[in-house]
Scaffold this motif. Structure first.
Motif, PDB file in Angstrom:
ATOM      1  N   LEU A 144     -11.766   2.360  64.063  1.00  0.00           N
ATOM      2  CA  LEU A 144     -12.794   1.400  64.473  1.00  0.00           C
ATOM      3  C   LEU A 144     -14.104   1.662  63.735  1.00  0.00           C
ATOM      4  N   GLN A 145     -14.437   2.943  63.549  1.00  0.00           N
ATOM      5  CA  GLN A 145     -15.663   3.283  62.829  1.00  0.00           C
ATOM      6  C   GLN A 145     -15.577   2.836  61.370  1.00  0.00           C
ATOM      7  N   ASN A 146     -14.456   3.111  60.716  1.00  0.00           N
ATOM      8  CA  ASN A 146     -14.320   2.733  59.305  1.00  0.00           C
ATOM      9  C   ASN A 146     -14.360   1.226  59.112  1.00  0.00           C
ATOM     10  N   THR A 147     -13.757   0.481  60.036  1.00  0.00           N
ATOM     11  CA  THR A 147     -13.813  -0.976  59.893  1.00  0.00           C
ATOM     12  C   THR A 147     -15.229  -1.490  60.125  1.00  0.00           C
ATOM     13  N   SER A 148     -16.010  -0.814  60.975  1.00  0.00           N
ATOM     14  CA  SER A 148     -17.397  -1.245  61.213  1.00  0.00           C
ATOM     15  C   SER A 148     -18.304  -0.871  60.043  1.00  0.00           C
ATOM     16  N   ASN A 149     -17.858   0.064  59.217  1.00  0.00           N
ATOM     17  CA  ASN A 149     -18.670   0.561  58.095  1.00  0.00           C
ATOM     18  C   ASN A 149     -18.132   0.106  56.738  1.00  0.00           C
ATOM     19  N   LYS A 150     -17.517  -1.062  56.730  1.00  0.00           N
ATOM     20  CA  LYS A 150     -17.013  -1.667  55.480  1.00  0.00           C
ATOM     21  C   LYS A 150     -16.106  -0.724  54.691  1.00  0.00           C
ATOM     22  N   GLY A 151     -15.269  -0.021  55.408  1.00  0.00           N
ATOM     23  CA  GLY A 151     -14.321   0.884  54.766  1.00  0.00           C
ATOM     24  C   GLY A 151     -14.669   2.348  54.933  1.00  0.00           C
ATOM     25  N   GLY A 152     -15.936   2.646  55.179  1.00  0.00           N
ATOM     26  CA  GLY A 152     -16.369   4.014  55.473  1.00  0.00           C
ATOM     27  C   GLY A 152     -15.712   5.077  54.617  1.00  0.00           C
ATOM     28  N   THR A 153     -15.059   6.034  55.269  1.00  0.00           N
ATOM     29  CA  THR A 153     -14.444   7.149  54.548  1.00  0.00           C
ATOM     30  C   THR A 153     -13.236   6.716  53.728  1.00  0.00           C
ATOM     31  N   TRP A 154     -12.613   5.588  54.073  1.00  0.00           N
ATOM     32  CA  TRP A 154     -11.498   5.104  53.241  1.00  0.00           C
ATOM     33  C   TRP A 154     -12.016   4.822  51.832  1.00  0.00           C
ATOM     34  N   LYS A 155     -13.122   4.089  51.768  1.00  0.00           N
ATOM     35  CA  LYS A 155     -13.703   3.758  50.457  1.00  0.00           C
ATOM     36  C   LYS A 155     -14.292   4.996  49.792  1.00  0.00           C
ATOM     37  N   GLU A 156     -15.016   5.777  50.575  1.00  0.00           N
ATOM     38  CA  GLU A 156     -15.696   6.958  50.034  1.00  0.00           C
ATOM     39  C   GLU A 156     -14.722   7.926  49.370  1.00  0.00           C
ATOM     40  N   PHE A 157     -13.531   8.086  49.943  1.00  0.00           N
ATOM     41  CA  PHE A 157     -12.570   9.056  49.432  1.00  0.00           C
ATOM     42  C   PHE A 157     -11.344   8.409  48.793  1.00  0.00           C
ATOM     43  N   GLY A 158     -11.397   7.095  48.548  1.00  0.00           N
ATOM     44  CA  GLY A 158     -10.306   6.403  47.853  1.00  0.00           C
ATOM     45  C   GLY A 158      -8.975   6.445  48.597  1.00  0.00           C
ATOM     46  N   VAL A 159      -9.018   6.310  49.902  1.00  0.00           N
ATOM     47  CA  VAL A 159      -7.801   6.350  50.712  1.00  0.00           C
ATOM     48  C   VAL A 159      -7.186   4.957  50.752  1.00  0.00           C
ATOM     49  N   ASP A 160      -5.885   4.876  50.485  1.00  0.00           N
ATOM     50  CA  ASP A 160      -5.239   3.562  50.445  1.00  0.00           C
ATOM     51  C   ASP A 160      -4.574   3.187  51.774  1.00  0.00           C
ATOM     52  N   TYR A 161      -4.156   1.933  51.845  1.00  0.00           N
ATOM     53  CA  TYR A 161      -3.556   1.361  53.051  1.00  0.00           C
ATOM     54  C   TYR A 161      -2.395   2.203  53.570  1.00  0.00           C
ATOM     55  N   GLN A 162      -1.461   2.566  52.700  1.00  0.00           N
ATOM     56  CA  GLN A 162      -0.260   3.265  53.152  1.00  0.00           C
ATOM     57  C   GLN A 162      -0.600   4.624  53.766  1.00  0.00           C
ATOM     58  N   THR A 163      -1.558   5.315  53.179  1.00  0.00           N
ATOM     59  CA  THR A 163      -1.982   6.608  53.715  1.00  0.00           C
ATOM     60  C   THR A 163      -2.592   6.441  55.105  1.00  0.00           C
ATOM     61  N   VAL A 164      -3.464   5.449  55.241  1.00  0.00           N
ATOM     62  CA  VAL A 164      -4.085   5.189  56.541  1.00  0.00           C
ATOM     63  C   VAL A 164      -3.005   4.794  57.553  1.00  0.00           C
TER      64      VAL A 164
END
Length: 196
Positions: free
Chosen positions: A143-163
């Protein structure tokens, strides 16, 4: 006369204040400030209270709340391992078990044994309470990452499958929350805040 048990409990309360200084990688909702472990644990307890109707099994809500409040106390000694860390396994249970024994061991013996048992039950993830508590633990940062436009997913290059792989534990505690999670993940891909 002040009891020895009370002195131990006060010492434990002072020790766990250190959890307020354990920074997590995830940032607060709509913010650039990192969350700390105390904020995270409080938020999970509130989520459990609010979302308990969505548990797929019968749960003892008080036990779930105990789990989410104590599960990260071990990070006072063991540190917080980022769930998407490529170099260190997030499940560093050996280090965490030593931490649990030391920190909970400050308490009177009976209470220490109860806390260690609850912490172990959460880690095992087998009981209905542990499954639901783990669902809360994985849902909040999503929920935090979706509220932060990708948050740590974008910051650390995490892809959909990993999440997706890390979050699928949610479905063991709540099918409905898992359906919601999958929709959020799909929406995040569509918005370009999570790469496929």
């Amino acid at each position: 006369m002040i009891s020895e048990n009370l002195l131990k409990q006060i010492e434990f309360i002072k020790e766990i204040d250190k959890i307020k200084y354990i920074k997590r990688r995830t940032k607060l909702f709509n913010s650039d400030r990192n969350e700390n472990d105390a904020e995270h644990s409080w938020h999970l307890a509130m989520m459990a209270l609010v979302l308990s109707d969505y548990s797929d099994g019968d749960i003892d809500l008080l036990k779930v709340i105990k789990m989410v409040l104590i599960h990260d106390i071990v990070e006072i000694d063991a540190g917080d391992i980022f769930i998407y860390d490529q170099n260190k396994n997030h499940d560093n249970t050996e280090e965490e078990l030593k931490a649990a024994q030391r920190i909970f061991g400050i308490l009177p013996e009976k209470q220490a044994a109860e806390f260690i048992e609850i912490w172990n039950e959460f880690e095992a993830g087998i009981s209905n309470e542990a499954k639901f508590a783990k669902s809360m633990d994985r849902l909040e940062p999503l929920l935090q990452n979706t509220s932060n436009k990708g948050g740590t997913w974008k910051e650390f290059g995490v892809d959909y499958q990993t999440v997706h792989d890390k979050k699928k534990v949610i479905k063991h505690g709540s099918k409905e929350l898992w359906d919601y999670t999958e929709k959020l993940l799909d929406d995040s891909v569509e918005k370009g805040i999570l790469k496929k």
